[in-house]
Enzyme design. Sequence first.
Site, short mmCIF file in Angstrom:
data_model
loop_
_atom_site.label_atom_id
_atom_site.label_comp_id
_atom_site.label_asym_id
_atom_site.label_seq_id
_atom_site.Cartn_x
_atom_site.Cartn_y
_atom_site.Cartn_z
N SER A 127 -1.88 5.52 1.50
CA SER A 127 -2.98 4.55 1.58
C SER A 127 -2.97 3.86 2.94
CB SER A 127 -2.86 3.52 0.45
OG SER A 127 -2.96 4.16 -0.80
N LEU A 167 0.89 -1.15 0.00
CA LEU A 167 0.00 0.00 0.00
C LEU A 167 0.92 1.20 0.00
CD1 LEU A 167 -2.65 -1.00 2.69
CD2 LEU A 167 -3.05 -0.72 0.24
N ASP A 168 0.69 2.16 -0.87
CA ASP A 168 1.58 3.32 -0.91
C ASP A 168 1.44 4.14 0.38
OD1 ASP A 168 -0.83 4.61 -1.44
OD2 ASP A 168 -0.27 5.31 -3.41
N VAL A 169 2.34 5.06 0.59
CA VAL A 169 2.41 5.82 1.84
C VAL A 169 1.08 6.47 2.21
CG1 VAL A 169 3.53 7.78 3.00
CG2 VAL A 169 4.92 6.10 1.76
#
Length: 188
Positions: free
Chosen positions: A50, A46-48
């Site tokens: 998210s 999950l990107d930062v």
Amino acid sequence: MKNHRHFIIHKPWGMISQFVNPAKRKKSLLGELYNFPEGTMAIGRLDVPSEGLLLLTTDGKVSEAIRSSKYEKEYYVQVDGVITENEIHQLKKGVEIGFNGKKYMTKPGKAAIIEDPKFPLRSQKIRDARHGPTSWISICIREGKFRQVRKMTAAVGFPTLRLIRVRIGNIKLENLEVGEVIEVDNLM
């Protein structure tokens, strides 16, 4: 035979989904949540900005299987504006996004308008009503290109404001506090 270990976590907003920080960004890492055993890997990322469900394992075969198209991933997405059934239909049939410098047509999936899921406020405020209305949608996909869900909502004219993964296969985020880690016997 090695005894593998498996974990379910509720990744907080602003955390890097890794154990090392190659860019030396001033962000927290997964290892700050729990004393994971050596060899633990995040299954997908999950990107930062998210949040939500993240699975971890010491078993590479389990990681590969869950990242495959066999397992559906569900996201609750807060978008900028009042989305309509027309855009939901486009999301279901697939939209064109950019991936690796090329045009890519996403595979068909599921999408629906949902009520505000009332997640706890995150550490950084998103915005308030002065900036206009927002909508919540559910998107279910079986692929995971780089920032795919964000690119999909932008492609139909509704940029993502908040993204929370709530389900991978049959594993759900429900009842996990932000930052909570639980160890489970298996993930599949």
